[in-house]
Design an enzyme around this catalytic site. Sequence first.
Site, PDB file in Angstrom:
ATOM      1  N   ARG A 148       4.540  21.033   3.803  1.00 28.50           N
ATOM      2  CA  ARG A 148       4.379  20.510   5.145  1.00 28.50           C
ATOM      3  C   ARG A 148       4.901  18.908   4.866  1.00 28.50           C
ATOM      4  O   ARG A 148       4.386  18.461   3.863  1.00 28.50           O
ATOM      5  CB  ARG A 148       2.718  20.668   5.613  1.00 28.50           C
ATOM      6  CG  ARG A 148       2.922  20.279   6.786  1.00 28.50           C
ATOM      7  CD  ARG A 148       1.159  20.353   7.373  1.00 28.50           C
ATOM      8  NE  ARG A 148       0.686  18.907   7.244  1.00 28.50           N
ATOM      9  CZ  ARG A 148      -0.498  18.345   7.478  1.00 28.50           C
ATOM     10  NH1 ARG A 148      -1.243  19.222   8.438  1.00 28.50           N
ATOM     11  NH2 ARG A 148      -0.977  17.521   7.345  1.00 28.50           N
ATOM     12  N   TYR A 160      -1.467  10.769  11.924  1.00 29.06           N
ATOM     13  CA  TYR A 160      -2.076  11.996  11.401  1.00 29.06           C
ATOM     14  C   TYR A 160      -1.400  12.421  10.302  1.00 29.06           C
ATOM     15  O   TYR A 160      -0.165  12.422  10.174  1.00 29.06           O
ATOM     16  CB  TYR A 160      -2.319  13.145  12.459  1.00 29.06           C
ATOM     17  CG  TYR A 160      -2.538  14.479  11.653  1.00 29.06           C
ATOM     18  CD1 TYR A 160      -3.871  14.615  11.302  1.00 29.06           C
ATOM     19  CD2 TYR A 160      -1.518  15.358  11.336  1.00 29.06           C
ATOM     20  CE1 TYR A 160      -3.913  15.698  10.790  1.00 29.06           C
ATOM     21  CE2 TYR A 160      -1.905  16.315  10.883  1.00 29.06           C
ATOM     22  CZ  TYR A 160      -3.185  16.562  10.422  1.00 29.06           C
ATOM     23  OH  TYR A 160      -3.439  17.928   9.561  1.00 29.06           O
ATOM     24  N   ASP A 211       3.068  19.502  11.365  1.00 28.27           N
ATOM     25  CA  ASP A 211       2.253  19.620  12.183  1.00 28.27           C
ATOM     26  C   ASP A 211       1.840  18.481  13.159  1.00 28.27           C
ATOM     27  O   ASP A 211       2.065  17.261  12.740  1.00 28.27           O
ATOM     28  CB  ASP A 211       0.765  19.629  11.355  1.00 28.27           C
ATOM     29  CG  ASP A 211      -0.425  19.901  12.221  1.00 28.27           C
ATOM     30  OD1 ASP A 211      -0.441  19.991  13.292  1.00 28.27           O
ATOM     31  OD2 ASP A 211      -1.578  20.087  11.444  1.00 28.27           O
ATOM     32  N   HIS A 213      -0.198  18.261  15.611  1.00 30.68           N
ATOM     33  CA  HIS A 213      -1.586  17.861  15.986  1.00 30.68           C
ATOM     34  C   HIS A 213      -1.866  17.488  17.313  1.00 30.68           C
ATOM     35  O   HIS A 213      -2.710  16.490  17.612  1.00 30.68           O
ATOM     36  CB  HIS A 213      -1.892  16.671  14.832  1.00 30.68           C
ATOM     37  CG  HIS A 213      -3.345  17.106  14.166  1.00 30.68           C
ATOM     38  ND1 HIS A 213      -4.439  16.507  14.858  1.00 30.68           N
ATOM     39  CD2 HIS A 213      -3.778  17.918  13.229  1.00 30.68           C
ATOM     40  CE1 HIS A 213      -5.907  16.912  14.244  1.00 30.68           C
ATOM     41  NE2 HIS A 213      -5.063  17.536  13.077  1.00 30.68           N
ATOM     42  N   GLU A 237       3.660  23.128  14.177  1.00 29.24           N
ATOM     43  CA  GLU A 237       2.242  23.385  14.524  1.00 29.24           C
ATOM     44  C   GLU A 237       1.663  22.708  15.420  1.00 29.24           C
ATOM     45  O   GLU A 237       1.698  21.690  15.617  1.00 29.24           O
ATOM     46  CB  GLU A 237       1.487  23.189  13.089  1.00 29.24           C
ATOM     47  CG  GLU A 237      -0.108  23.563  13.042  1.00 29.24           C
ATOM     48  CD  GLU A 237      -0.648  23.217  11.744  1.00 29.24           C
ATOM     49  OE1 GLU A 237      -0.038  23.373  10.608  1.00 29.24           O
ATOM     50  OE2 GLU A 237      -1.695  22.932  11.610  1.00 29.24           O
ATOM     51  N   GLU A 263      -5.768  26.556  14.406  1.00 23.52           N
ATOM     52  CA  GLU A 263      -6.843  26.049  13.431  1.00 23.52           C
ATOM     53  C   GLU A 263      -8.264  25.797  14.147  1.00 23.52           C
ATOM     54  O   GLU A 263      -9.322  25.956  13.568  1.00 23.52           O
ATOM     55  CB  GLU A 263      -6.532  24.921  12.720  1.00 23.52           C
ATOM     56  CG  GLU A 263      -6.216  23.780  13.487  1.00 23.52           C
ATOM     57  CD  GLU A 263      -5.574  22.467  12.511  1.00 23.52           C
ATOM     58  OE1 GLU A 263      -4.751  23.153  11.854  1.00 23.52           O
ATOM     59  OE2 GLU A 263      -6.042  21.501  12.646  1.00 23.52           O
ATOM     60  N   ARG A 284      -3.141  30.706  13.260  1.00 23.52           N
ATOM     61  CA  ARG A 284      -3.832  29.720  12.059  1.00 23.52           C
ATOM     62  C   ARG A 284      -5.382  29.872  11.970  1.00 23.52           C
ATOM     63  O   ARG A 284      -6.102  29.290  11.301  1.00 23.52           O
ATOM     64  CB  ARG A 284      -3.437  28.413  12.335  1.00 23.52           C
ATOM     65  CG  ARG A 284      -2.034  28.197  11.834  1.00 23.52           C
ATOM     66  CD  ARG A 284      -1.507  26.812  11.679  1.00 23.52           C
ATOM     67  NE  ARG A 284      -2.296  26.035  11.294  1.00 23.52           N
ATOM     68  CZ  ARG A 284      -2.904  25.561  10.173  1.00 23.52           C
ATOM     69  NH1 ARG A 284      -2.366  26.527   9.106  1.00 23.52           N
ATOM     70  NH2 ARG A 284      -3.639  24.872   9.694  1.00 23.52           N
ATOM     71  N   GLU A 340      -2.317  27.648   3.926  1.00 20.15           N
ATOM     72  CA  GLU A 340      -2.530  26.086   3.849  1.00 20.15           C
ATOM     73  C   GLU A 340      -3.086  25.922   2.421  1.00 20.15           C
ATOM     74  O   GLU A 340      -4.365  26.583   2.405  1.00 20.15           O
ATOM     75  CB  GLU A 340      -3.001  25.654   4.922  1.00 20.15           C
ATOM     76  CG  GLU A 340      -3.240  24.061   4.965  1.00 20.15           C
ATOM     77  CD  GLU A 340      -3.388  23.149   6.166  1.00 20.15           C
ATOM     78  OE1 GLU A 340      -4.263  24.115   7.066  1.00 20.15           O
ATOM     79  OE2 GLU A 340      -3.348  22.103   6.328  1.00 20.15           O
ATOM     80  N   TRP A 403      -6.434  13.325  19.358  1.00 19.03           N
ATOM     81  CA  TRP A 403      -6.053  13.100  17.977  1.00 19.03           C
ATOM     82  C   TRP A 403      -5.843  14.173  17.168  1.00 19.03           C
ATOM     83  O   TRP A 403      -5.973  15.438  17.465  1.00 19.03           O
ATOM     84  CB  TRP A 403      -7.500  12.948  17.280  1.00 19.03           C
ATOM     85  CG  TRP A 403      -7.275  12.446  15.911  1.00 19.03           C
ATOM     86  CD1 TRP A 403      -6.556  11.354  15.460  1.00 19.03           C
ATOM     87  CD2 TRP A 403      -7.621  13.262  14.621  1.00 19.03           C
ATOM     88  NE1 TRP A 403      -6.320  11.485  13.923  1.00 19.03           N
ATOM     89  CE2 TRP A 403      -7.069  12.625  13.496  1.00 19.03           C
ATOM     90  CE3 TRP A 403      -8.300  14.394  14.626  1.00 19.03           C
ATOM     91  CZ2 TRP A 403      -6.931  13.267  12.440  1.00 19.03           C
ATOM     92  CZ3 TRP A 403      -8.176  15.092  13.374  1.00 19.03           C
ATOM     93  CH2 TRP A 403      -7.772  14.381  12.022  1.00 19.03           C
TER      94      TRP A 403
HETATM   95  O1  EZ4 Z   1      -6.836  17.731  11.094  1.00 24.56           O
HETATM   96  O2  EZ4 Z   1      -8.892  20.155   9.205  1.00 24.56           O
HETATM   97  O3  EZ4 Z   1      -3.256  21.516   9.449  1.00 24.56           O
HETATM   98  N1  EZ4 Z   1      -4.407  20.920   9.175  1.00 24.56           N
HETATM   99  C1  EZ4 Z   1      -5.149  20.299   9.814  1.00 24.56           C
HETATM  100  C2  EZ4 Z   1      -6.182  19.291   9.481  1.00 24.56           C
HETATM  101  C3  EZ4 Z   1      -7.213  18.947  10.491  1.00 24.56           C
HETATM  102  C4  EZ4 Z   1      -8.619  18.965   9.914  1.00 24.56           C
HETATM  103  C5  EZ4 Z   1      -9.754  18.612  10.829  1.00 24.56           C
HETATM  104  O4  EZ4 Z   1     -10.804  18.788  10.596  1.00 24.56           O
HETATM  105  O5  EZ4 Z   1      -4.474  19.932  11.070  1.00 24.56           O
HETATM  106  O6  EZ4 Z   1      -5.871  18.137   8.895  1.00 24.56           O
HETATM  107 CO    CO Z   2      -3.135  21.341  11.878  1.00 27.48          CO
END
Ligand code: EZ4
Ligand code: CO
Length: 403
Positions: A148, A160, A211, A213, A237, A263, A284, A340, A403
């Site tokens: 990743r 992030y 990701d 996020h 992702e 996730e 996920r 992961e 976030w």
């Molecule tokens: O931000 O697990 O793909 N992994 C992620 C993680 C999440 C954290 C949040 O607790 O997106 O890094």
């Molecule tokens: Co993630």
Amino acid sequence: MAKIERARVLVTCPGRNFVTLVIETSDGVRGVGDATLNGRELAVAAYLNDHVLPCLIGRDAQRIEDIWQFLYRGAYWRRGPVTMTAIAAVDTALWDIKGKVAALPLYQLLGGASRESVMVYGHANGNSAEETVERALDYKQQGYKAIRLQSGVPGLASTYGVSKDRYFYEPADADLPTENVWSTEKYMRVVPELFAAARDALGWDVHLLHDVHHRLTPIEAARLGNDLEPYRLFWLEDAVVADNPESFRLIRQHTTTPLAVGEIFNSIWDAKLLIQEQLIDYIRATVVHAGGITHLRRIASFADMFNVRTGCHGATDLSPVTMAAALHFDLSVPNFGVQEYMRHTEETDAVFPHAYSFENGAMHPGEAPGLGVDIDEKLAAKHPYRRAYLPVNRLEDGTMFNW
Ligand code: EZ4
Ligand code: CO
């Protein structure tokens, strides 16, 4: 009949917080389950202590499905991350016990191995694209088949996925939420450049992932997916917030970049529309936040009917207990995609001795009966809980964002 005789919740902070459930049977068998919900740990600990454990004592430890149904249907208030994490902890601990009673590693109870080992992806990140690519080369040299990539964005103080430490990424970094600043425009310029540089340096025989996020709108995600198509990502992702699954219809109309999400999902109902309309390629959801082994298997079976593969969340806030459980699941599930893997610190690993191992870009849960992981309670007690929050995000003009 082996009854559940004792159960206790342990909260420990060997570098970061983990909540662990320990269940002991009248036959002296012990099982462990992870109950960690990052930034909201004590809510799950209280849910277990105050509302779940009193109902468990005296029950037949072998009746995993019945206990799962009791806790899910019996709460009346279904689903939600706190409830489903608490149920996951009980479920995982009971599977651990069943494996130990059968003297078999958990994956054998789940149908046996469907593959030799479990492909994992590592996290390469850096302040710039160059630094990220350099770290990715290091991962490739370590044998990783999937990596990743997350890089810093010029003009943004923090992003992030970019860590201070080379290997450990810990976003829950302060006792009150850190405030980050976000700009979609700045981010969107950087990501295609990052993947162009990565393909130049790494070639094509390694899977690359990214990701987002939860930070784009559907049309922005569609454009990013389009821009990234030449680099053939394994997945993109959390391109958008998944509160509204219909958003993915729009992304899907515009790009063939594979999509991963889930996730933060805690039940099959969060994923139902995404899966049945084939709006995603990887789900996920993972053991600890999605109701344990029992419920994750249900999600995976449903996903298999629609060519959706698994890609369990495995960040460091998922304890080694979840890592072990996920690896047993991954080894056995037919529609496995990738796992992961963010390695834990030595401090964490010392508190959770485990049988799983990493070799050449893949992991194996080991052959110990049950999960093959335990918590060293004496060592755990030396690391008291420390409040830690995930960050929050604001746009450059101060507007609250995701976030
Ligand atoms: O931000 O697990 O793909 N992994 C992620 C993680 C999440 C954290 C949040 O607790 O997106 O890094
Ligand atoms: Co993630």
